[in-house]
Scaffold this motif. Structure first.
Motif, PDB file in Angstrom:
ATOM      1  N   SER A 520      -2.807  -4.610  21.667  1.00 22.15           N
ATOM      2  CA  SER A 520      -2.071  -4.442  20.476  1.00 22.15           C
ATOM      3  C   SER A 520      -2.551  -3.224  19.971  1.00 22.15           C
ATOM      4  N   LEU A 521      -1.465  -2.392  19.123  1.00 25.84           N
ATOM      5  CA  LEU A 521      -1.517  -0.988  18.637  1.00 25.84           C
ATOM      6  C   LEU A 521      -1.096  -1.421  17.108  1.00 25.84           C
ATOM      7  N   SER A 522      -1.909  -0.593  16.369  1.00 22.72           N
ATOM      8  CA  SER A 522      -1.825  -0.686  14.749  1.00 22.72           C
ATOM      9  C   SER A 522      -1.420   0.704  14.279  1.00 22.72           C
ATOM     10  N   SER A 523      -0.832   0.685  12.943  1.00 19.04           N
ATOM     11  CA  SER A 523      -0.816   1.933  12.380  1.00 19.04           C
ATOM     12  C   SER A 523      -0.937   1.723  10.911  1.00 19.04           C
ATOM     13  N   THR A 524      -1.217   2.586   9.803  1.00 20.63           N
ATOM     14  CA  THR A 524      -1.271   2.574   8.541  1.00 20.63           C
ATOM     15  C   THR A 524      -0.015   3.257   7.916  1.00 20.63           C
ATOM     16  N   ASN A 525       0.771   2.856   7.102  1.00 26.90           N
ATOM     17  CA  ASN A 525       1.847   3.480   6.607  1.00 26.90           C
ATOM     18  C   ASN A 525       1.897   3.420   5.063  1.00 26.90           C
ATOM     19  N   THR A 526       1.992   4.243   4.455  1.00 24.45           N
ATOM     20  CA  THR A 526       1.832   4.550   2.883  1.00 24.45           C
ATOM     21  C   THR A 526       3.227   4.099   2.199  1.00 24.45           C
ATOM     22  N   LEU A 527       3.049   3.218   1.348  1.00 21.73           N
ATOM     23  CA  LEU A 527       4.442   2.913   0.565  1.00 21.73           C
ATOM     24  C   LEU A 527       4.113   3.642  -0.827  1.00 21.73           C
ATOM     25  N   THR A 528       5.110   4.499  -1.359  1.00 20.52           N
ATOM     26  CA  THR A 528       5.030   4.939  -2.445  1.00 20.52           C
ATOM     27  C   THR A 528       5.839   4.168  -3.592  1.00 20.52           C
ATOM     28  N   ILE A 529       5.253   3.778  -4.585  1.00 17.14           N
ATOM     29  CA  ILE A 529       5.734   3.002  -5.721  1.00 17.14           C
ATOM     30  C   ILE A 529       6.155   3.774  -7.164  1.00 17.14           C
ATOM     31  N   ARG A 530       7.129   4.028  -7.559  1.00 18.14           N
ATOM     32  CA  ARG A 530       7.255   4.767  -8.760  1.00 18.14           C
ATOM     33  C   ARG A 530       7.648   3.680  -9.780  1.00 18.14           C
ATOM     34  N   VAL A 531       7.100   4.012 -10.989  1.00 19.88           N
ATOM     35  CA  VAL A 531       7.183   3.300 -12.257  1.00 19.88           C
ATOM     36  C   VAL A 531       8.249   3.723 -13.120  1.00 19.88           C
ATOM     37  N   CYS A 532       9.387   2.939 -13.361  1.00 21.95           N
ATOM     38  CA  CYS A 532      10.502   3.382 -14.002  1.00 21.95           C
ATOM     39  C   CYS A 532      10.922   2.370 -15.203  1.00 21.95           C
ATOM     40  N   ASP A 533      11.662   3.126 -16.128  1.00 19.32           N
ATOM     41  CA  ASP A 533      12.188   2.314 -17.261  1.00 19.32           C
ATOM     42  C   ASP A 533      13.517   1.678 -16.770  1.00 19.32           C
ATOM     43  N   CYS A 534      13.603   0.404 -16.939  1.00 20.32           N
ATOM     44  CA  CYS A 534      14.710  -0.308 -16.387  1.00 20.32           C
ATOM     45  C   CYS A 534      15.520  -1.089 -17.593  1.00 20.32           C
ATOM     46  N   ASP A 535      16.605  -1.485 -17.524  1.00 19.00           N
ATOM     47  CA  ASP A 535      17.488  -2.097 -18.562  1.00 19.00           C
ATOM     48  C   ASP A 535      17.303  -3.757 -18.267  1.00 19.00           C
ATOM     49  N   ALA A 536      17.999  -4.276 -19.133  1.00 18.39           N
ATOM     50  CA  ALA A 536      17.630  -5.859 -19.027  1.00 18.39           C
ATOM     51  C   ALA A 536      18.027  -6.308 -17.823  1.00 18.39           C
ATOM     52  N   ASP A 537      18.702  -5.808 -16.962  1.00 11.96           N
ATOM     53  CA  ASP A 537      18.933  -6.545 -15.606  1.00 11.96           C
ATOM     54  C   ASP A 537      18.062  -6.038 -14.585  1.00 11.96           C
TER      55      ASP A 537
END
Length: 734
Positions: A520-537
């Motif tokens: 088996s082979l593996s890899s590390t991938n980075t997920l970028t998460i941004r904090v945002c101002d959201c509406d009621a939905d």
């Protein structure tokens, strides 16, 4: 008085002369006769004393057969009728003066060849203009003058018939007949007319096909392609048209499956073509029995013999030097992409089909293997790898192998090899796409913010199976967690609430992905998460942390006003710069710049000698010279020019400006100036200087003695001139 009379057309008033007579007429001349009606006075006249009627010209019954006239007896003295008017008819008696004529001639007709005697060919008809009711003038009989003994004609009906049996078109196909029609029942003295009749014998199928030869032989090379024409043979048939149409077929021989024969509808030839490839080494000759027959035989002539014929065709196959032939048209091969360079993939085999069985050498057509992944042994045909293979780059390689004879390299055979690259697990999984993940500031714990999946360039036989997890460093983070959905996807969840952009606007989450390959082979991938101002939905509105940095006292309207002011200032500055650039530079040089230090080249060419006559060059060079007004030769100038005033000592720039202005005014009113815009060049350098002329040329040519000692008083700039001229002219050449 009589009511009818007859007059022969050739009598002209002399024979069978009609006469009118009244019972009142005593013969004493007291009675006179008058004639009226059709032809009176013009054709017929009457003797008013005797009543005799005369014809003034020859009469033709065919033009008019009857004339109706009226006659009356009058008292000569009173001119009154002594009897009522009487009517009578003059009938023209016919004579045989018209020969029979064939109005429809000449005739053409056709009759089948080999027709029996008495077969009707055509009917001819002659007409006679004479009176058929009077005598035999119009009774016609027919006879044949030319065309015997082949044809005859019925005397009364004019029907032409065949007179000989078995007339053969192939012997003679056309006959010219001359038919005569004679009146008076053919008796002597009768008139006659003739016409021609062209009779053509039409073809019937009375000739069977016959081959000119009993056997034929043709040589063909064994390399002749399928469907090629081997030979053309033709059975002769004297008939024409549909009666000569042929059918050919191979009825016997050892080439029934190798050759076929068809008919050329235009030439009625039998065309022999190849159905299968020829091989000299397998069979060197073929023999064919070919039959030719008419398509439509006439039963009436079957007694003449069979309407078919047979011939023998022998085909000799010639040996040619053929290229090597591979044992298979396609060689499928497989090789793992992990195979080492130089490993054997497979083998191809080819041989020389000729009797010489020349050795074969192999090579790869490099146009089908541009990257040179493979090699082949020239003698054995073994194919090996020449480079490392990558299934993800090219899964199938289609190459062409060339086999050439050692003794004749121009003979080249081609074999085709399809090499399939087998997959190994040599590519690690990675994100299926670049994810843009956001988390709302008001997100709740356990909320799914992103669903991710993975891709792998490899293609395992059982399909992909991916496993997702956080890296060891990220496992204990308090912000996010990962859930493996066991369907090659994973969900990213929040662990807490209360995310704030001003504290941290971006989070980086490392995710560990493993495939199910062996190994088996593996890899590390980075997920970028941004904090945002959201509406009621829960829909992100803004994710920029810089929004918190703006001063609270500035509204959007104020920002727009500030930007508008800045833009207005930029526009004003741009306009000022543009106006300054467009401002014209002064025409006169600054006083600090010495115009004599600059050489200006104009490259103007004058008009030759005419220029020296049109302009006074001396006046242009010396401002103090008064220009003589030059007048045009063809008109008297209305303006008289005054001498130009002399200039006072004024600044140089004013001198040049006034000089140019004076020249402009003079050019405007000068009648000798060109009637178009022109470039005026003036070699004017001013009124002179305090030092006057420094030229040594003028001093040498002059006989006057001059003293230049004052040059030493002018300073260091004139030191060179003082050294040259201060000691007198005798030192000039020392």
């Amino acid at each position: 008085m009589p009511t009818a009379a007859w007059l022969a057309p050739d009598a002209a008033g002399k024979a069978a002369r009609p006469q009118l007579h009244s019972d009142v007429d005593k013969g004493d001349g007291s009675i006179k006769y008058i004639l009226s009606g059709e032809g009176a006075s013009s054709i017929f006249i009457i003797d008013e004393n005797t009543g005799d009627i005369h014809a003034t010209k020859r009469l033709d019954r065919e033009e008019q057969a009857y004339y109706t006239l009226r006659a009356q007896a009058l008292d000569r003295l009173t001119n009154k009728p002594v009897e009522p008017e009487s009517e009578f008819v003059i009938k023209i008696q016919d004579i045989n003066d018209n020969e029979p004529k064939f109005l429809d001639g000449p005739y053409t007709a056709g009759v089948p060849e080999m027709s029996p005697v008495g077969t009707s060919v055509v009917q001819v008809t002659a007409t006679d203009a004479d009176d058929p009711t009077y005598g035999n003038s119009a009774r016609v009989v027919y006879s044949i003058l030319q065309g015997q003994p082949y044809f005859s004609v019925e005397p009364k009906t004019g029907v032409i018939k065949t007179a000989l049996p078995n007339m053969d078109r192939e012997a003679k196909d056309q006959y010219l007949l001359v038919i005569q029609a004679k009146d008076m029942v053919g008796q002597n003295g009768g008139l006659s007319g003739t016409t021609s009749v062209t009779v053509t014998l039409t073809d019937v199928n009375d000739n069977p096909p016959r081959f000119p030869r009993r056997s034929y032989q043709y040589n063909v090379p064994e390399s002749l392609p399928v469907a090629s024409v081997v030979a053309r043979i033709k059975a002769a048939d004297a008939d024409i048209g549909a009666n000569a149409e042929m059918e050919y077929k191979i009825v016997d021989g050892d080439g029934l499956g190798i050759f076929k024969i068809s008919v050329d509808k235009d030439t009625q030839e039998g065309i022999i073509t190849i159905q299968k490839d020829l091989d000299f080494e397998a069979k060197t000759s073929y023999t064919l029995r070919i039959e030719a027959a008419n398509k439509d035989a006439d039963p009436r002539f079957l007694s003449l013999g069979p309407f078919s014929d047979m011939t023998t065709v022998k085909i000799i196959v010639e040996d040619v030097d053929e290229p090597p032939v591979f044992s298979s048209p396609l060689y499928p091969m497989e090789v793992s992409e992990a195979t080492q360079v130089g490993n054997i993939i497979g083998t191809v085999a080819a041989h020389d089909p000729d009797a010489s069985n020349s050795p074969v050498r192999y090579s790869i057509d490099r146009n089908t293997d541009l990257e040179r992944y493979f090699n082949i042994d020239a003698n054995s045909g073994v194919i090996t790898t020449a480079k490392s293979l990558d299934r993800e780059t090219n899964a199938v390689h289609n190459i062409t192998v060339l086999a050439m004879e050692s003794q004749n390299p121009s003979q080249v055979g081609r074999g085709y090899v399809a090499i399939t690259i087998l997959d190994i697990n040599d590519n690690a999984p990675e994100f299926a796409m670049d994810y843009e993940t956001t988390v709302c500031e008001n997100a709740q714990p356990g909320q799914v913010i992103q669903k991710i999946s993975a891709v792998d360039k490899d293609e395992p036989s059982n399909g992909h199976q991916f496993y997702f997890s956080l890296t060891t460093d990220a496992t204990n983070n308090h912000n996010f967690s990962l859930k493996d959905n066991k369907d090659n996807t994973a969900s990213i969840l929040t662990r807490r609430n209360g995310f704030r952009r001003q504290e941290q606007s971006v989070y980086y989450l490392p995710i560990f992905i493993v495939d199910s390959g062996s190994p088996s082979l593996s890899s590390t991938n980075t997920l970028t998460i941004r904090v945002c101002d959201c509406d009621a939905d829960g829909i992100a509105q803004t994710c920029n942390a810089e929004a918190y940095i703006l001063p609270a006292g500035l509204s959007t309207g104020a920002l727009i006003a500030i930007l508008a002011c800045v833009l207005t200032l930029l526009v004003l500055i741009l306009l000022i710069v543009t106006m300054r650039r467009r401002k014209k530079e002064p025409l006169i040089f600054d006083e600090e710049r010495d115009i004599r230090e600059n050489i200006v080249r104009y490259d103007d060419e004058g008009g030759g000698e005419e220029d020296t006559e049109a302009f006074d060059m001396a006046a242009l060079r010396n401002l103090n010279v008064i220009r003589d007004t030059k007048t045009r030769r063809d008109v008297t100038p209305e303006i008289q020019f005054l001498s130009r005033p002399t200039f006072k000592s004024i600044p140089d720039n004013v001198i040049f400006r006034e000089f140019i202005w004076e020249r402009l005014k003079e050019a405007d009113v000068d009648p000798c100036a060109p009637p178009y815009d022109s470039l005026q060049t003036y070699a004017f350098e001013g009124n002179g200087s305090v030092a006057e002329s420094l030229s040594s040329l003028d001093s040498i040519s002059s006989n006057s003695d001059q003293n230049y000692d004052y040059l030493s008083d002018w300073g260091p700039r004139f030191k060179r001139l003082a050294d040259m001229y201060g000691t007198g002219q005798e030192s000039l050449y020392s």
